[in-house]
Motif scaffolding. Structure first.
Motif, PDB file in Angstrom:
ATOM      1  N   PRO A  46      48.388  87.965  55.909  1.00  0.00           N
ATOM      2  CA  PRO A  46      48.852  86.755  56.563  1.00  0.00           C
ATOM      3  C   PRO A  46      49.948  87.105  57.569  1.00  0.00           C
ATOM      4  O   PRO A  46      50.736  87.998  57.328  1.00  0.00           O
ATOM      5  CB  PRO A  46      49.414  85.925  55.411  1.00  0.00           C
ATOM      6  N   CYS A  47      49.991  86.411  58.696  1.00  0.00           N
ATOM      7  CA  CYS A  47      51.049  86.708  59.656  1.00  0.00           C
ATOM      8  C   CYS A  47      52.348  86.031  59.209  1.00  0.00           C
ATOM      9  O   CYS A  47      52.353  85.175  58.327  1.00  0.00           O
ATOM     10  CB  CYS A  47      50.656  86.299  61.059  1.00  0.00           C
ATOM     11  N   SER A  48      53.447  86.433  59.817  1.00  0.00           N
ATOM     12  CA  SER A  48      54.759  86.013  59.313  1.00  0.00           C
ATOM     13  C   SER A  48      54.899  84.497  59.256  1.00  0.00           C
ATOM     14  O   SER A  48      55.416  83.941  58.290  1.00  0.00           O
ATOM     15  CB  SER A  48      55.863  86.600  60.170  1.00  0.00           C
ATOM     16  N   ALA A  49      54.419  83.837  60.310  1.00  0.00           N
ATOM     17  CA  ALA A  49      54.565  82.394  60.372  1.00  0.00           C
ATOM     18  C   ALA A  49      53.794  81.747  59.227  1.00  0.00           C
ATOM     19  O   ALA A  49      54.295  80.880  58.503  1.00  0.00           O
ATOM     20  CB  ALA A  49      54.049  81.888  61.700  1.00  0.00           C
ATOM     21  N   GLN A  50      52.574  82.253  59.050  1.00  0.00           N
ATOM     22  CA  GLN A  50      51.729  81.751  57.986  1.00  0.00           C
ATOM     23  C   GLN A  50      52.359  82.066  56.632  1.00  0.00           C
ATOM     24  O   GLN A  50      52.454  81.210  55.750  1.00  0.00           O
ATOM     25  CB  GLN A  50      50.379  82.454  58.130  1.00  0.00           C
ATOM     26  N   LEU A  51      52.822  83.296  56.520  1.00  0.00           N
ATOM     27  CA  LEU A  51      53.438  83.747  55.278  1.00  0.00           C
ATOM     28  C   LEU A  51      54.653  82.881  54.950  1.00  0.00           C
ATOM     29  O   LEU A  51      54.840  82.454  53.809  1.00  0.00           O
ATOM     30  CB  LEU A  51      53.870  85.207  55.439  1.00  0.00           C
ATOM     31  N   GLY A  52      55.454  82.631  55.970  1.00  0.00           N
ATOM     32  CA  GLY A  52      56.656  81.825  55.769  1.00  0.00           C
ATOM     33  C   GLY A  52      56.308  80.438  55.276  1.00  0.00           C
ATOM     34  O   GLY A  52      56.876  79.941  54.291  1.00  0.00           O
ATOM     35  N   ALA A  53      55.347  79.828  55.950  1.00  0.00           N
ATOM     36  CA  ALA A  53      54.930  78.485  55.540  1.00  0.00           C
ATOM     37  C   ALA A  53      54.416  78.517  54.108  1.00  0.00           C
ATOM     38  O   ALA A  53      54.686  77.615  53.310  1.00  0.00           O
ATOM     39  CB  ALA A  53      53.859  77.970  56.489  1.00  0.00           C
ATOM     40  N   MET A  54      53.716  79.592  53.776  1.00  0.00           N
ATOM     41  CA  MET A  54      53.156  79.678  52.437  1.00  0.00           C
ATOM     42  C   MET A  54      54.236  79.917  51.390  1.00  0.00           C
ATOM     43  O   MET A  54      54.183  79.349  50.303  1.00  0.00           O
ATOM     44  CB  MET A  54      52.091  80.765  52.392  1.00  0.00           C
ATOM     45  N   LEU A  55      55.213  80.763  51.739  1.00  0.00           N
ATOM     46  CA  LEU A  55      56.318  80.978  50.808  1.00  0.00           C
ATOM     47  C   LEU A  55      57.036  79.654  50.561  1.00  0.00           C
ATOM     48  O   LEU A  55      57.487  79.365  49.458  1.00  0.00           O
ATOM     49  CB  LEU A  55      57.281  82.036  51.344  1.00  0.00           C
ATOM     50  N   GLY A  56      57.123  78.861  51.632  1.00  0.00           N
ATOM     51  CA  GLY A  56      57.727  77.543  51.492  1.00  0.00           C
ATOM     52  C   GLY A  56      56.957  76.669  50.507  1.00  0.00           C
ATOM     53  O   GLY A  56      57.542  75.900  49.738  1.00  0.00           O
ATOM     54  N   MET A  57      55.630  76.802  50.525  1.00  0.00           N
ATOM     55  CA  MET A  57      54.812  75.997  49.614  1.00  0.00           C
ATOM     56  C   MET A  57      55.001  76.432  48.167  1.00  0.00           C
ATOM     57  O   MET A  57      54.957  75.626  47.243  1.00  0.00           O
ATOM     58  CB  MET A  57      53.324  76.133  49.974  1.00  0.00           C
ATOM     59  N   VAL A  58      55.163  77.745  47.992  1.00  0.00           N
ATOM     60  CA  VAL A  58      55.275  78.293  46.641  1.00  0.00           C
ATOM     61  C   VAL A  58      56.623  77.933  46.016  1.00  0.00           C
ATOM     62  O   VAL A  58      56.720  77.700  44.810  1.00  0.00           O
ATOM     63  CB  VAL A  58      55.119  79.831  46.670  1.00  0.00           C
ATOM     64  N   ALA A  59      57.642  77.885  46.877  1.00  0.00           N
ATOM     65  CA  ALA A  59      58.999  77.672  46.377  1.00  0.00           C
ATOM     66  C   ALA A  59      59.051  76.406  45.530  1.00  0.00           C
ATOM     67  O   ALA A  59      58.517  75.365  45.905  1.00  0.00           O
ATOM     68  CB  ALA A  59      59.961  77.570  47.547  1.00  0.00           C
ATOM     69  N   GLY A  60      59.650  76.524  44.399  1.00  0.00           N
ATOM     70  CA  GLY A  60      59.787  75.365  43.529  1.00  0.00           C
ATOM     71  C   GLY A  60      58.634  75.216  42.548  1.00  0.00           C
ATOM     72  O   GLY A  60      58.700  74.414  41.630  1.00  0.00           O
ATOM     73  N   LEU A  61      57.566  75.995  42.732  1.00  0.00           N
ATOM     74  CA  LEU A  61      56.465  75.941  41.767  1.00  0.00           C
ATOM     75  C   LEU A  61      56.610  77.074  40.760  1.00  0.00           C
ATOM     76  O   LEU A  61      57.454  77.950  40.909  1.00  0.00           O
ATOM     77  CB  LEU A  61      55.132  76.090  42.503  1.00  0.00           C
TER      78      LEU A  61
END
Lengths: 225, 657
Positions: B447-462
């Protein structure tokens, strides 16, 4: 000046015998000793009379259609095979002859190498166990001693332990692009090196250059410790 | 000296920077032109030619930066780029940039470059490191031996730059020569008789003698096609000559040149002191060893997660999105648009749910921009410190399973920044097989950084399980597919061989410039695509197409993957840009439209999903249309297949989140 040579070259009969014993040794490695196979093979590779000659010199005996080397014959066969395969290694590793040139030259060399020279070559090459074609090189006295006492003079880099130091001796020339790259990177014969580590990859410091390389390449770099 | 006449000769001419990899050509290029090109402490960063211009002695010159080469007789694609440029354009001046502490290698190249008969200047760069290691070079003597100006420089600090500027117009054709074996000399001479008039005849003949006829292409560009038969004749003749030699001729000449280079080096260098092993070099050594090397890898990953995923994707995005856009900018723009543009259609186009401002600009600048900034900072730091080649060592064993070697680490890690950029750097790999595998894996599992970042954001808190499942599936797929591809594709894996540069303290200024250049590139690339994507969504929504697509997508998106209907939109824009698609999912997750299981499925699918359009085109350029389409088709079905499988596993209740 005398015309007689002090150290005569082997006569052709001697050469033929050695040649035949080399063939027999190789066949014995392949577990082949049937008369009907060996006899034509000898006649083809050497000559028609050689079988009889070997029998008369008590190098060979026949039992139930099986050909067996006598003890004397076996020692001689082992020795000639050793010399041939060491010669091959020398020609390929140190003199870097092309693969087509190795075999004919090794065939000539094997007859003129004395036991002492064979031991020196063996020591120089770090007591190699295989010829360039992958056949086993019979061990000599020097090899037996080496495992107990002395370190081989020349070893491939992959056999060195981390922290070892020395000089690059030569590179084996099989993979040209890589070899070229190594040479252009400064890994030329005579360069002092320092082997850092061997895992996850080999890391070697040569001059001001640090290189990471895999075992496949380390096997082709021979060094003098 | 006839400086005035020389100045005239040099007027409006081109200067080419040539040198070994990782000696700082790009830094000098930047200093001479004021133009920024990516600079890093990693051999092979420059894979293509960059052009700029600079002023010397009141004249403007074209300045060209080239990929690093070890030899003028190329062994790889990037080396060919440089050789071909020198032959095709025949520049007026060659500026050889060298690592001062590695004079042997430098001189080897100088001796080869001398054959081109082009005026040269030698810049002994990174001379500070040489001094640190107690190596002192008598530049005047060296200059006399070679017959060209020799200047000591430190590119990063600018030391010696004014001397270099003054020396460039004084470039001279090197006078140094090497005594080759007489048989080879004769062979070269006999071949030159067949060649058309060219100042570098001997070099061309030598190249042919090595059996490399690829030089014909740049030569025919330079000389015109009429001479092709001449070249062909020479190439054929060289084959005959080559047969006479038992050993490869290239090795014999290399030997002679090495010897000469060694002699010159011995003449001009003095070792003044002991080599100091600083703590920074100790870290460099540790980073290569299993212990604590693997700990370093884990730490690097952890810091990346903390810096990009937590600080960037949560804290900064929060500030930008909640604080700046939702509270201030979006309401303000909405007000302005509502007042100034009375037409409802255009109003909605700008500020509606698919608005160019409220969706495209907000996604690009509030969600993605902070994340890529953090990633580029982090990646730039790793690059400049010289850690990446060490990472290549640590990961070599894993890459072996996939038919690759540690060298592939650079494109793969760079892919975490931008897969499009990374696809371009696959050129540093040795074989076609490796290039195809890396292109495939970049498309599939990086995944590219932007995608990765957005995804890390989704994971956070789960639950951590979501992250673990996602990571496990992505890495597992990568290894499995890489392994499969390495078995299926013809060709061989090349063994790992890489030069490891010293660890250096990253220069803040260079880091800043690099990140800025990459961000500008990113904004130029991404924002128009975001706009286009949003516009397509907007139009599709207006004419009812979106509803139809959603219906068509329903069996897959809703039934098979178990995702909300709105997710179809994210997949559509995911085709345009992966990060945009990920941002769509990020919003869905933030708005509470997806549960943990759905988020996991979405993460897996969007990671493994299709390449974005830019990457798609770059892959076509690098690997051809057929290969690219095959890759795309495989990746699409594989990603949906795995997504479906994960959904099914959750439904079956095998894993509780």
């Amino acid at each position: 000046m005398t015309t007689e040579k002090k150290y005569p070259l082997p006569t052709s009969e001697q050469e033929n015998i050695e040649e035949a014993l080399g063939v027999l040794w190789h066949q014995s490695e392949l577990m082949e000793n049937r008369l009907e196979v060996i006899l034509p093979l000898l006649e083809e590779t050497v000559n028609k009379e050689i079988y009889k000659t070997l029998i008369s010199k008590e190098l060979l005996k026949e039992e139930n259609n099986k050909i067996l080397l006598t003890e004397k014959g076996e020692n001689l066969a082992k020795d000639i095979t050793r010399r041939h395969r060491l010669a091959e290694r020398l020609l390929s590793d140190v003199l870097a002859l092309s693969s087509q040139a190795i075999d004919p030259n090794a065939c000539k060399l094997e007859h003129i190498i004395s036991t002492e020279v064979a031991e020196s070559i063996c020591t120089l090459l770090g007591h190699p166990t295989q010829c360039p074609h992958g056949s086993l090189i019979p061990k000599g006295d020097c090899c037996e001693k080496a495992t107990e006492t002395i370190e081989p003079i020349i070893t491939s880099l992959d056999k060195c332990t981390p922290g070892s130091k020395g000089k690059i001796a030569y590179l084996i020339l099989q993979n040209h692009p890589d070899l070229h790259k190594l040479l252009s990177l400064g890994l030329i014969p005579g360069t002092p090196f320092n082997l850092h580590q061997t895992f996850p990859t080999y890391v070697i410091e040569a001059g001001e250059t640090t290189l990471a390389l895999e075992k496949e390449i380390a096997e082709k770099i021979f060094v003098r410790q | 000296m006839h400086e005035t006449t020389l100045d005239k000769v040099v007027a409006s001419q081109s200067i080419v920077l040539v040198g070994n990899p990782n000696v700082g050509k790009s830094v000098l290029f930047g200093k001479l032109t004021g133009r920024y090109v990516t600079v890093s402490n990693y051999p092979g960063t420059t894979v293509d030619v960059s052009r700029g211009s600079g002023w010397f002695m009141g004249q403007q010159h074209q300045i060209i930066d080239t990929p690093g080469i070890l030899s003028l007789y190329p062994k790889s694609e990037d080396e060919k780029v440089t050789r071909d440029l020198l032959i095709e354009e025949r520049p007026q001046i060659i500026l050889q940039v060298a690592d001062a502490k590695n004079l042997n290698r430098t001189l080897l190249l100088t001796l080869e470059l001398a054959l081109l008969k082009i005026p040269m200047v030698l810049a002994l760069n990174i001379s500070d490191e040489a001094r640190e290691r107690g190596i002192e070079i008598e530049t005047e003597l060296l200059s006399k031996i070679l017959g060209i100006p020799v200047i000591e420089t430190v590119g990063i600090t600018g030391e010696g730059m004014s001397d270099l500027r003054r020396a460039i117009p004084k470039a001279q054709v090197p006078t140094v020569t090497v005594n080759l074996l007489s048989e080879i000399k004769q062979a070269i001479e006999s071949l030159t008789l067949l060649l058309p008039p060219h100042p570098a005849k001997e070099f061309i003949a030598e190249t042919f003698l090595y059996g490399d006829s690829s030089i014909t292409i740049p030569l025919s560009h330079f000389l015109g096609n009429s001479l092709l038969s001449c070249l062909k004749q020479c190439s054929d003749r060289s084959q005959m000559v080559r047969k006479r030699f038992l050993r490869p001729i290239s090795l014999l000449t290399l030997d002679s040149r090495h010897q000469k280079a060694g002699e010159i080096r011995a003449q001009v260098t003095q070792l003044t002191g002991q080599i100091h092993s600083s703590w920074i070099q100790k870290i460099g050594k540790w980073a290569m060893q299993p212990w604590p090397g693997y700990l370093f890898v884990a730490l690097a990953l952890f810091f990346m997660y903390e810096f990009v995923g937590v600080f960037g994707a949560q804290y900064l995005v929060g500030l930008m999105e909640e604080g700046l856009f939702n509270k201030i900018l979006n309401p303000a723009v909405t007000k302005i648009v509502e007042i100034s543009i009375p037409i409802k259609f255009i109003q909605e186009m700008i500020i509606g749910p698919y608005g160019l401002f409220t969706m495209a600009i907000t996604y690009a600048l509030a969600l993605i921009f902070p994340i890529v900034t953090c990633f580029f900072l982090f990646f730039g730091f790793l690059e400049d410190s010289g850690y990446l080649p060490r990472l290549a060592i640590m990961l070599d064993r894993i890459f072996r399973i996939m038919g690759l070697n540690g060298k592939a680490v650079l494109p793969m890690i760079l892919g975490l920044g931008c897969d499009t950029m990374a696809t371009l750097t696959t050129r540093v790999l040795d074989t076609k097989k490796e290039k195809i595998i890396v292109c495939l894996l970049l498309t599939l599992s990086v995944p590219c950084s932007a995608q990765l970042g957005a995804m890390l954001g989704m994971v956070a808190g789960l639950s951590w399980k979501v992250f673990a499942i996602w990571l496990g599936i992505v890495i597992g797929s990568m290894i499995l597919v890489g392994w499969g591809a390495s078995k299926l594709l013809p060709g061989i894996r090349s063994p790992f061989l890489m030069e490891i540069p010293p660890i250096r303290k990253p220069q803040f200024y260079n880091l800043f410039k690099k990140v800025r250049a990459r961000l500008i590139w990113y904004v130029r690339e991404a924002v128009p695509m975001f706009m286009l994507g949003t516009f397509i969504l907007f139009v599709s929504d207006k004419i009812g197409l979106l509803r139809i697509i959603k219906k068509l997508g329903n069996p897959i998106v809703v039934n098979f993957l178990g995702l909300p209907e709105k997710a179809t939109e994210s997949f559509i824009i995911g085709f345009l840009r992966r990060d945009y698609g990920a941002a769509g999912f990020f919003m869905l997750a933030q708005n509470g439209l997806m549960n943990a299981a759905q988020i996991t499925v979405a993460l897996v699918v969007i990671t493994l999903f299709m390449p974005c359009i830019a990457q798609f085109f770059v892959t076509i350029k690098e690997r051809g249309l057929k290969t690219t389409l095959l890759i795309a088709a495989f990746v699409l079905s594989f990603s949906l297949g795995i997504g479906g499988l994960v959904n099914w596993i959750f439904k079956a209740g095998w894993i509780q989140l």
